[in-house]
Design a protein around this motif. Structure first.
Motif, PDB file in Angstrom:
ATOM      1  N   LEU B 213      41.634  50.316  44.178  1.00 49.58           N
ATOM      2  CA  LEU B 213      41.180  49.117  43.465  1.00 49.58           C
ATOM      3  C   LEU B 213      42.333  48.480  42.702  1.00 49.58           C
ATOM      4  O   LEU B 213      42.473  47.256  42.678  1.00 49.58           O
ATOM      5  CB  LEU B 213      40.072  49.484  42.480  1.00 49.58           C
ATOM      6  CG  LEU B 213      38.659  49.546  43.040  1.00 49.58           C
ATOM      7  CD1 LEU B 213      37.696  49.979  41.941  1.00 49.58           C
ATOM      8  CD2 LEU B 213      38.234  48.198  43.582  1.00 49.58           C
ATOM      9  N   THR B 214      43.156  49.328  42.071  1.00 52.55           N
ATOM     10  CA  THR B 214      44.299  48.801  41.313  1.00 52.55           C
ATOM     11  C   THR B 214      45.214  48.007  42.225  1.00 52.55           C
ATOM     12  O   THR B 214      45.592  46.875  41.920  1.00 52.55           O
ATOM     13  CB  THR B 214      45.101  49.959  40.679  1.00 52.55           C
ATOM     14  OG1 THR B 214      44.209  50.856  40.066  1.00 52.55           O
ATOM     15  CG2 THR B 214      46.107  49.453  39.675  1.00 52.55           C
ATOM     16  N   VAL B 215      45.558  48.605  43.356  1.00 54.56           N
ATOM     17  CA  VAL B 215      46.497  47.939  44.257  1.00 54.56           C
ATOM     18  C   VAL B 215      45.891  46.672  44.838  1.00 54.56           C
ATOM     19  O   VAL B 215      46.547  45.631  44.915  1.00 54.56           O
ATOM     20  CB  VAL B 215      46.923  48.902  45.380  1.00 54.56           C
ATOM     21  CG1 VAL B 215      47.929  48.240  46.272  1.00 54.56           C
ATOM     22  CG2 VAL B 215      47.492  50.160  44.803  1.00 54.56           C
ATOM     23  N   MET B 216      44.607  46.753  45.197  1.00 58.90           N
ATOM     24  CA  MET B 216      43.983  45.567  45.780  1.00 58.90           C
ATOM     25  C   MET B 216      43.894  44.444  44.765  1.00 58.90           C
ATOM     26  O   MET B 216      44.197  43.286  45.074  1.00 58.90           O
ATOM     27  CB  MET B 216      42.588  45.913  46.313  1.00 58.90           C
ATOM     28  CG  MET B 216      42.635  46.444  47.725  1.00 58.90           C
ATOM     29  SD  MET B 216      41.129  47.312  48.175  1.00 58.90           S
ATOM     30  CE  MET B 216      39.933  46.017  48.049  1.00 58.90           C
ATOM     31  N   SER B 217      43.504  44.780  43.526  1.00 57.19           N
ATOM     32  CA  SER B 217      43.401  43.719  42.528  1.00 57.19           C
ATOM     33  C   SER B 217      44.788  43.163  42.224  1.00 57.19           C
ATOM     34  O   SER B 217      44.939  41.965  42.012  1.00 57.19           O
ATOM     35  CB  SER B 217      42.715  44.212  41.254  1.00 57.19           C
ATOM     36  OG  SER B 217      43.393  45.306  40.722  1.00 57.19           O
ATOM     37  N   PHE B 218      45.809  44.023  42.259  1.00 55.30           N
ATOM     38  CA  PHE B 218      47.156  43.512  41.998  1.00 55.30           C
ATOM     39  C   PHE B 218      47.603  42.542  43.085  1.00 55.30           C
ATOM     40  O   PHE B 218      48.142  41.472  42.797  1.00 55.30           O
ATOM     41  CB  PHE B 218      48.170  44.645  41.886  1.00 55.30           C
ATOM     42  CG  PHE B 218      49.574  44.137  41.698  1.00 55.30           C
ATOM     43  CD1 PHE B 218      49.982  43.681  40.472  1.00 55.30           C
ATOM     44  CD2 PHE B 218      50.458  44.069  42.772  1.00 55.30           C
ATOM     45  CE1 PHE B 218      51.261  43.174  40.288  1.00 55.30           C
ATOM     46  CE2 PHE B 218      51.735  43.562  42.598  1.00 55.30           C
ATOM     47  CZ  PHE B 218      52.131  43.110  41.351  1.00 55.30           C
ATOM     48  N   SER B 219      47.378  42.912  44.345  1.00 53.97           N
ATOM     49  CA  SER B 219      47.867  42.045  45.417  1.00 53.97           C
ATOM     50  C   SER B 219      47.173  40.687  45.365  1.00 53.97           C
ATOM     51  O   SER B 219      47.801  39.644  45.557  1.00 53.97           O
ATOM     52  CB  SER B 219      47.690  42.707  46.781  1.00 53.97           C
ATOM     53  OG  SER B 219      46.346  42.978  47.015  1.00 53.97           O
ATOM     54  N   MET B 220      45.862  40.713  45.047  1.00 58.18           N
ATOM     55  CA  MET B 220      45.121  39.448  44.936  1.00 58.18           C
ATOM     56  C   MET B 220      45.605  38.644  43.731  1.00 58.18           C
ATOM     57  O   MET B 220      45.751  37.430  43.794  1.00 58.18           O
ATOM     58  CB  MET B 220      43.626  39.748  44.750  1.00 58.18           C
ATOM     59  CG  MET B 220      42.952  40.189  45.992  1.00 58.18           C
ATOM     60  SD  MET B 220      42.841  38.823  47.120  1.00 58.18           S
ATOM     61  CE  MET B 220      42.912  39.679  48.640  1.00 58.18           C
ATOM     62  N   TYR B 221      45.849  39.360  42.640  1.00 61.63           N
ATOM     63  CA  TYR B 221      46.326  38.736  41.404  1.00 61.63           C
ATOM     64  C   TYR B 221      47.658  38.034  41.665  1.00 61.63           C
ATOM     65  O   TYR B 221      47.839  36.852  41.355  1.00 61.63           O
ATOM     66  CB  TYR B 221      46.470  39.842  40.366  1.00 61.63           C
ATOM     67  CG  TYR B 221      47.171  39.513  39.069  1.00 61.63           C
ATOM     68  CD1 TYR B 221      47.054  38.276  38.469  1.00 61.63           C
ATOM     69  CD2 TYR B 221      47.916  40.493  38.419  1.00 61.63           C
ATOM     70  CE1 TYR B 221      47.669  38.022  37.261  1.00 61.63           C
ATOM     71  CE2 TYR B 221      48.541  40.247  37.213  1.00 61.63           C
ATOM     72  CZ  TYR B 221      48.421  39.000  36.644  1.00 61.63           C
ATOM     73  OH  TYR B 221      49.044  38.739  35.450  1.00 61.63           O
TER      74      TYR B 221
END
Lengths: 365, 452
Positions: B213-221
């Motif tokens: 979740l952290t990585v996915m939210s970061f890439s989207m961010y």
């Protein structure tokens, strides 16, 4: 895109823009000075000013809260939104540093050797843990409070507010829209604290309780502007045949004093934006209260705004009470009230403020 | 002043546009330059000094290169010296980030544009600019100072000469600006909040779910933050009569890393292609030289994002994957689309860890957790954010893929599509209201691109 749409876009955006700007009051707009422009603080102030004074501010703010709730978030601006009440989410702390905060009390006790009492009040989110949104992770305040208590010297007696409040959690002990406790919550803890202080609590049925306002919306409401929770009731406890106040004097940090007559409660503040201040009047560095009791018991209270509801109960036992704001630095508070003049000292703070105040004190040291 | 601040959108931009419309055509470039300078040094007038030095430096070297154009060797020596000086200056400036008042917005972009301008003169694509103001405007053009898009000097000066801003540009540009603003404050800021909250977990004890979740939210961010700024820049430039290229496609849901990177920071990567790879290795025939130059270029891009070892490694990783795709898996995506999708998504998500982790130990902790060897598969923290934000993540993911584009393109030719297009002005103004609501939250953290 068809040509006329450009005009339409321009027109529509202009309407929104003008509507917002016409409702923005520019009174109090930060004035630029050479100094503030150079160091960039003017730019920050203008941004902040616009954020606070924007037209339709409250409606826009509610819109944002509703947007967050819509996508499924239940924590808004560090406030848990539950069905019955708003609960404050405390920032994640480094446990060790807060546990060290006991050192401040120990130093104080070493210096003055006056019987001292310590009450650390958990926040409502600890007491009402079961009603928090599913799967939220919060730190264990009860354990933290126990750790701090364990580090306090034996001369300082600690009051277990967690247990007291948990046992009456079905009563109205915390405001629904504010992070602080109600007068009843304060009374419950007062009962157990005053026993430790060697005195007998005034029984609950001696008090006449009047509802001062049923429209109180507290600091958690201000943070979220969430209307889904019922407004709170501000109670006022009076004990007609008990001790009466002789004088109330407010001392400010800048050295000025103000005579507030014989009234503790400030009714005029019930019409203001900050109703909670009604309990002890406008905030000041130290509040000095004299009562008509003829005993030599004098109490020094170091407190944050959690204590406001508690002071009226304590009045019944002391001829003189000095209430010092914990936010003040130790030097100022010692200048305002010399601890050696008092027979007992009470430290009273809510957990959320305690960690904050402690951090600040550590920084100044 | 940030493009997404209330001060800019509500006070500066309207004044800027109004004055721009009133000023005669001849004075417009000068006005844009002055306005840009004012906005750049809004948070501290000292911020103007560094770009001013860069502009003067590039102006002088440009003229010198023009003079020496017949002596190729000397010319090359001057160019190399100038490029090295600027790159070194940029690195030093970025290392001293704590003096924020002296670090102007977009100095990294100014450097790229300056170097590109000099290389263009060396390659005799255009003569050196004699008009100091035009060059200064190009190097400090305010809208693009945040996240591009970059324009070559040739193209910029052509557009500047030919531009005839009119009401049509204004309406269209403002619409685009508002959409960019929405991408930034509605999507990127929310995703950023999710990312920061998730990041509070200690990486050593992170579960598989939380790590993903952290990585996915970061890439989207990261994507929406950069996309939002690029779109705001494009919108604003369109108001001024300049048409900037797209800086981002819709890269998520690509079936190869090559395809992803073709849609990622398009103009920046193009800049490195033309000014580095083609310039130095353009004539190389040997395929291993090609691969090496590709890896080298991506390492440089990594360093440009942030001068640190982790970013160098990120660049190297991406470069190696691209080189490998070029050589070995050229045909896999065509044959097996699903495999391509999964492989691209996974390899990229692993690479983003290098972007945000504090040190290499954290990176390893994250990678270990992502393959399931962290502390368990799921934890409460992850479940809370999954249940609270899965809808938003999916919506963002959908917007960031070209599936969305296909559908909108298909609809746009139908009657329904035309009806929707006619409501676009209404949608834009509603978006503006939503954006203002989001911008009220004053405790917004430092912009992501500033940390890069």
């Amino acid at each position: 895109m068809h040509r006329q749409y450009h005009y339409r876009t321009l027109l529509m955006l202009l309407i929104v823009y003008l509507a917002v700007m016409c409702n923005t009051t520019l009174r109090g707009f930060p004035k630029p000075t050479v100094q503030t422009v150079l160091d960039g603080s003017w730019a920050q102030h203008t941004e902040q000013f616009l954020g606070e004074n924007l037209g339709f501010h409250d409606s826009l703010f509610r819109l944002k809260t509703q947007m967050d709730l819509f996508i499924g978030e239940r924590i808004i601006q560090n406030v848990y939104i539950t069905d019955d009440m708003l609960l404050e989410k405390l920032p994640a702390e480094q446990d060790e540093t807060v546990v060290d905060s006991a050192a401040v009390l120990n130093d104080f006790y070493q210096k003055y050797r006056i019987p001292s009492y310590f009450v650390l009040v958990p926040s409502a989110s600890e007491i009402y843990e079961s009603s928090l949104p599913a799967n939220t992770v919060k730190e264990e305040q009860e354990t933290l409070i126990r750790q701090i208590y364990a580090n306090v010297q034996t001369g300082i007696r600690c009051v277990d507010a967690c247990n007291v409040l948990s046992s009456v959690k079905d009563e109205y002990i915390f405001y629904r829209t504010d992070s602080r406790w109600t007068s009843y919550g304060a009374y419950c803890v007062y009962q157990s604290a005053i026993r430790k202080m060697g005195l007998t609590a005034v029984p609950y049925n001696r008090y006449v309780i009047s509802h001062m306002s049923t429209e109180f919306r507290g600091n958690l409401y201000e943070k979220t502007l969430y209307d889904g929770v019922q407004a709170d009731v501000l109670d006022c406890y009076t004990y007609e045949s008990g001790a009466q106040i002789v004088s109330v004097t407010a001392h400010y940090a800048d050295g000025t004093t103000e005579d507030r007559g014989t009234a503790l409660y400030d009714m005029s503040l019930l019409q203001s934006g900050n109703m909670y201040e009604f309990y002890l009047g406008k905030p000041c560095a130290m509040l000095e209260i004299q009562t008509n009791l003829e005993n030599d018991k004098k109490l020094l209270v170091y407190k944050d705004d959690f204590a406001d509801c508690m002071i009226p109960f304590l009045l019944q036992h002391y001829s003189r009470i000095c209430v010092v704001d914990l936010e003040q630095s130790m030097e100022i508070s010692e200048r305002l009230a010399d601890p050696t003049e008092f027979t007992q000292v009470l430290f009273l703070a809510g957990m959320e403020n305690w960690s904050e105040i402690w951090q600040k004190k550590r920084m100044t040291q | 002043m940030y493009l997404s601040s209330l001060t800019f959108t509500l006070l500066a931009m309207p004044v800027l546009l109004l004055l721009f419309c009133c000023i005669p055509q001849k004075g417009k470039p000068v006005f844009l330059l002055l306005a840009g300078m004012l906005l750049t040094c809004w948070n501290g007038p000292a911020g103007i000094l560094i770009p001013a030095v860069f502009v003067c430096f590039n102006y002088g070297i440009g003229l010198l290169l023009g003079k020496l154009s017949e002596k190729r060797r000397l010319c090359l020596a001057v160019l190399l010296a100038a490029v090295t000086t600027q790159a070194a200056a940029l690195t030093i400036i970025r290392q001293n980030r704590q003096d924020a008042a002296f670090i102007p917005i977009g100095i990294a972009i100014t450097t790229l544009l300056g170097i590109g301008y000099l290389i263009g003169i060396y390659r005799k694509k255009y003569p050196p600019e004699r008009n100091f103001l035009h060059l200064a405007l190009y190097l400090t053009f305010f809208p693009v100072m945040f996240a591009g898009p970059l324009l070559s000097y040739q193209e910029f000066s052509r557009q500047l000469k030919e531009s005839r801003p009119n009401i049509r540009c204004l309406g269209d540009g403002l619409g685009l600006f508002v959409r960019g603003l929405a991408e930034k404050v509605m999507l990127a800021d929310t995703l950023g909040y999710v990312f920061r909250e998730l990041r509070q977990t200690d990486p050593a004890g992170i579960s598989m779910l939380t790590a993903w979740l952290t990585v996915m939210s970061f890439s989207m961010y990261l994507y929406f933050e950069l996309l939002g700024y690029a779109d705001m820049a494009r919108g604003l430039s369109r108001c001024f009569g300049l048409e900037l290229p797209k800086n981002f496609g819709q890269p998520f849901f690509s079936s190869s890393v090559t395809q992803f990177m073709e849609n990622w920071n398009i103009t920046h990567i193009l800049w490195f292609q033309t000014n580095f790879r083609h310039l130095l290795f353009g004539r190389a025939k040997h395929r291993w030289v090609k691969y090496a130059s590709l890896v080298l270029m991506w390492m440089l891009i990594g360093l440009w994002y942030k001068p640190s070892v982790q970013f160098l490694l990120w660049g190297m990783l991406i470069g190696l994957i691209l080189a490998a795709e070029l050589n070995f898996f050229k045909h896999i995506p065509d044959r097996n689309y699903a495999v391509g999708l999964v492989y691209t998504a996974i390899s990229l998500q692993f690479s983003w860890v290098l972007f945000f982790a504090d040190n290499m130990t954290q990176v390893l902790h994250f990678w270990r957790a992502m393959v399931g060897f962290g502390s368990g598969l799921i934890d409460k923290y992850g479940v809370y954010f999954l249940t609270s934000y899965i809808v938003l993540l999916l919506v963002c993911f959908y917007i960031a893929t070209d599936l969305f584009r296909n559908i909108t393109e298909r609809i746009s030719t139908t009657a329904v599509g035309r009806k929707i297009a006619s409501y676009m002005p209404l949608i834009d103004s509603v978006l503006l209201i939503f954006c203002l609501a989001c911008m009220l939250y004053t405790d917004a953290p430092a912009e992501l691109w500033l940390q890069l």
